[in-house]
Design an enzyme around this catalytic site. Structure first.
Site, PDB file in Angstrom:
ATOM      1  N   GLU A  99       4.183   8.006  65.805  1.00 23.41           N
ATOM      2  CA  GLU A  99       4.712   6.132  65.022  1.00 23.41           C
ATOM      3  C   GLU A  99       5.861   6.377  64.002  1.00 23.41           C
ATOM      4  O   GLU A  99       6.887   5.694  63.476  1.00 23.41           O
ATOM      5  CB  GLU A  99       3.167   5.785  63.916  1.00 23.41           C
ATOM      6  CG  GLU A  99       3.873   4.691  63.582  1.00 23.41           C
ATOM      7  CD  GLU A  99       1.472   4.214  63.028  1.00 23.41           C
ATOM      8  OE1 GLU A  99       0.871   5.262  62.974  1.00 23.41           O
ATOM      9  OE2 GLU A  99       2.063   3.027  62.685  1.00 23.41           O
ATOM     10  N   ILE A 123      -2.451  13.582  69.457  1.00 27.87           N
ATOM     11  CA  ILE A 123      -3.015  13.427  70.042  1.00 27.87           C
ATOM     12  C   ILE A 123      -3.609  12.076  70.134  1.00 27.87           C
ATOM     13  O   ILE A 123      -3.960  11.956  70.831  1.00 27.87           O
ATOM     14  CB  ILE A 123      -4.125  14.701  69.482  1.00 27.87           C
ATOM     15  CG1 ILE A 123      -4.573  13.723  67.683  1.00 27.87           C
ATOM     16  CG2 ILE A 123      -3.516  16.042  68.948  1.00 27.87           C
ATOM     17  CD1 ILE A 123      -5.571  14.760  67.340  1.00 27.87           C
ATOM     18  N   ASP A 124      -3.511  11.301  69.174  1.00 23.67           N
ATOM     19  CA  ASP A 124      -4.205   9.794  68.958  1.00 23.67           C
ATOM     20  C   ASP A 124      -3.649   8.923  70.125  1.00 23.67           C
ATOM     21  O   ASP A 124      -4.476   7.923  71.131  1.00 23.67           O
ATOM     22  CB  ASP A 124      -3.461   9.195  68.261  1.00 23.67           C
ATOM     23  CG  ASP A 124      -4.315   9.892  66.700  1.00 23.67           C
ATOM     24  OD1 ASP A 124      -5.049  10.318  66.854  1.00 23.67           O
ATOM     25  OD2 ASP A 124      -4.177   9.086  65.450  1.00 23.67           O
ATOM     26  N   ARG A 159     -32.904  14.194  67.942  1.00 24.75           N
ATOM     27  CA  ARG A 159     -31.400  14.182  66.964  1.00 24.75           C
ATOM     28  C   ARG A 159     -30.616  12.612  67.398  1.00 24.75           C
ATOM     29  O   ARG A 159     -30.476  12.642  67.796  1.00 24.75           O
ATOM     30  CB  ARG A 159     -31.454  14.729  65.822  1.00 24.75           C
ATOM     31  CG  ARG A 159     -31.898  15.392  65.186  1.00 24.75           C
ATOM     32  CD  ARG A 159     -30.932  16.442  64.759  1.00 24.75           C
ATOM     33  NE  ARG A 159     -31.604  17.794  63.486  1.00 24.75           N
ATOM     34  CZ  ARG A 159     -32.047  18.367  63.174  1.00 24.75           C
ATOM     35  NH1 ARG A 159     -30.756  19.559  63.160  1.00 24.75           N
ATOM     36  NH2 ARG A 159     -32.251  18.991  61.842  1.00 24.75           N
ATOM     37  N   GLY A 167      -8.746   9.661  65.025  1.00 20.72           N
ATOM     38  CA  GLY A 167      -8.168   8.394  66.557  1.00 20.72           C
ATOM     39  C   GLY A 167      -7.716   6.852  64.634  1.00 20.72           C
ATOM     40  O   GLY A 167      -9.015   6.851  64.184  1.00 20.72           O
ATOM     41  N   ARG A 168      -6.639   6.695  63.892  1.00 20.91           N
ATOM     42  CA  ARG A 168      -6.778   6.232  62.625  1.00 20.91           C
ATOM     43  C   ARG A 168      -6.411   4.783  63.519  1.00 20.91           C
ATOM     44  O   ARG A 168      -7.667   3.952  62.537  1.00 20.91           O
ATOM     45  CB  ARG A 168      -5.176   7.159  62.438  1.00 20.91           C
ATOM     46  CG  ARG A 168      -4.215   6.194  61.164  1.00 20.91           C
ATOM     47  CD  ARG A 168      -3.714   6.951  60.579  1.00 20.91           C
ATOM     48  NE  ARG A 168      -3.823   7.899  60.260  1.00 20.91           N
ATOM     49  CZ  ARG A 168      -3.761   7.980  58.854  1.00 20.91           C
ATOM     50  NH1 ARG A 168      -4.021   6.752  58.452  1.00 20.91           N
ATOM     51  NH2 ARG A 168      -4.197   9.199  58.556  1.00 20.91           N
ATOM     52  N   GLU A 219     -12.310   8.020  63.813  1.00 17.49           N
ATOM     53  CA  GLU A 219     -12.212   8.566  62.481  1.00 17.49           C
ATOM     54  C   GLU A 219     -11.517   6.328  61.364  1.00 17.49           C
ATOM     55  O   GLU A 219     -11.784   6.806  60.814  1.00 17.49           O
ATOM     56  CB  GLU A 219     -11.267   8.782  61.643  1.00 17.49           C
ATOM     57  CG  GLU A 219      -9.591   8.948  61.999  1.00 17.49           C
ATOM     58  CD  GLU A 219      -9.041  10.182  61.770  1.00 17.49           C
ATOM     59  OE1 GLU A 219      -9.180  11.098  61.410  1.00 17.49           O
ATOM     60  OE2 GLU A 219      -7.474  10.087  62.550  1.00 17.49           O
TER      61      GLU A 219
HETATM   62  O1  F6P Z   1      -1.182  11.003  63.292  1.00 13.49           O
HETATM   63  C1  F6P Z   1      -2.557  11.689  64.594  1.00 13.49           C
HETATM   64  C2  F6P Z   1      -3.173  12.098  63.084  1.00 13.49           C
HETATM   65  O2  F6P Z   1      -4.305  12.829  63.889  1.00 13.49           O
HETATM   66  C3  F6P Z   1      -4.195  10.690  62.862  1.00 13.49           C
HETATM   67  O3  F6P Z   1      -5.413  10.638  64.222  1.00 13.49           O
HETATM   68  C4  F6P Z   1      -4.534  11.068  61.812  1.00 13.49           C
HETATM   69  O4  F6P Z   1      -5.739  10.365  60.987  1.00 13.49           O
HETATM   70  C5  F6P Z   1      -4.134  12.466  60.736  1.00 13.49           C
HETATM   71  O5  F6P Z   1      -3.258  12.479  62.134  1.00 13.49           O
HETATM   72  C6  F6P Z   1      -4.551  13.805  60.039  1.00 13.49           C
HETATM   73  O6  F6P Z   1      -3.182  13.467  59.760  1.00 13.49           O
HETATM   74  P1  F6P Z   1      -3.207  14.764  58.394  1.00 13.49           P
HETATM   75  O7  F6P Z   1      -2.587  16.173  58.928  1.00 13.49           O
HETATM   76  O8  F6P Z   1      -1.871  14.919  57.766  1.00 13.49           O
HETATM   77  O9  F6P Z   1      -4.330  15.573  57.711  1.00 13.49           O
END
Ligand code: F6P
Length: 339
Positions: A99, A123-124, A159, A167-168, A219
């Site tokens: 992005e 990866i997202d 448990r 996954g932002r 996340e």
């Molecule tokens: O955009 C890909 C990603 O893996 C997101 O899922 C995640 O929030 C972010 O990158 C983590 O980024 P960094 O490597 O800066 O911690």
């Protein structure tokens, strides 16, 4: 060529394909800029040859390294990039990224007329204009392996296991790994969750004689506004918050509300590391070949994309104007197995 943003299994496969076809078939010389947009901003580069890129196909990460440098946050950034490209006598720039990297690439092309081709990566799996991004398949496989392992220990101890995956903005990794791993609840950013509904689903499962549960959470998942307090993290150059923490919050809240023994596992950057799956190697290679062909044909402002089973060129803007989110019907398919 440069690789920007979070790294992703398959980046080296793209680099190798661009170099191989660019040199062998098109007779170009190829340089690789270092550390994402820092490379063309500071003229940090190296020449890439067929010899120097041998053996990198199965390797995770990126030999060019990566950063979240935003060229528009640096004084005269776009002009410096244009000047450095001129001084190196470059015909064009292939920017491999998600992005942010592609957003900057689209602006450099649209607003500053720079000759840029993009290659979609994350990866997202949330970029628009393409049906899938490389790196996603590898990340899902890693998450499924983890869920399978957590299943057996969850069952031994009765448990509730929370698995926080990346996954932002989009819950693709959570959805696919949850479906493949037989999760009992999947929580994604597209659908704010009601904690009491999650409690209800876990209780229902227990009342049916299954005394352990697996909850997969992206996340970026958030509770329905005003229901639970979430702590915000620091921001990067693109204004993105540092995520991670929803797993712990759920561990606390679900443990308290159900009374069941609950543990959280945060998979984090393990999902981005290591060797790409065969699928990702092939997809990344096809995208790299299409990118160097586009550059050779001087088709700027485009990116190769996977549409169905074909690789086609689409406008670079398409990647970032509308992110690809999980549609309701795909979530509903997974929800049939909840609780
Ligand atoms: O955009 C890909 C990603 O893996 C997101 O899922 C995640 O929030 C972010 O990158 C983590 O980024 P960094 O490597 O800066 O911690």
């Amino acid at each position: 060529m440069l690789t920007g943003g979070g790294d992703c299994p398959g980046l080296n496969a793209v680099i190798r394909a661009v170099v191989r076809k660019g040199i062998d078939a098109h007779g170009h010389a190829i340089v690789g800029f270092r550390d994402g947009w820092r490379g063309p901003l500071e003229n940090a580069y190296e020449e890439l040859t067929i010899e120097s890129t041998r053996g990198i196909l199965p390797r995770g990460g990126t030999i060019l390294r990566s950063s979240r440098t935003n060229p528009f946050k640096h004084d005269g950034g776009p002009e410096r990039i244009a000047e450095n490209m001129r001084s190196l006598n470059l015909d064009g720039l292939i920017a491999i990224g998600g992005e942010d990297t592609l957003g900057a690439a689209a602006r450099l092309h649209g607003e500053h007329g720079l000759p840029v081709v993009g290659v979609p990566k994350t990866i997202d799996n949330d970029l628009g204009g393409t049906d899938m991004t490389f790196g996603f398949d590898t990340a899902v496989q890693i998450a499924v392996d983890a869920i399978d392992r957590l299943h057996t220990t969850a069952e031994s101890h009765n448990r509730v296991m929370i698995v926080e995956v990346m996954g932002r903005h989009a819950g693709w990794i959570a959805l696919y790994s949850g479906l493949a791993g037989g999760a009992d609840v999947i929580l994604i950013p597209e659908r704010p969750f009601d904690i009491e509904e999650v409690v209800r689903l876990i209780r229902r499962r227990h009342s049916r004689g299954r005394f352990f549960s697996i909850v997969v959470v992206a996340e970026g998942a958030v509770p329905v506004e005003g229901t639970l307090e979430v702590i915000a993290g620091d921001k990067d150059e693109f204004g993105h918050e540092r995520l991670g923490g929803i797993g712990q919050l759920l561990e606390r809240e679900l443990g308290k509300r159900t009374g069941f023994d609950t543990r959280a596992t945060v998979l984090g950057h393990i999902q981005r590391g290591g060797t790409p799956t065969a699928f990702d190697r092939v997809l990344a290679t096809r995208l790299g070949l299409a990118a160097i062909d586009a550059a050779n044909d001087r088709k700027w402002g485009v990116m190769p994309a996977l549409l169905g089973t074909r690789i086609e060129l689409v406008a670079l803007d398409d990647a970032v104007t509308n992110l690809r989110l999980v549609p309701d019907e795909e979530y509903a398919a997974a929800a049939a197995f909840f609780g």
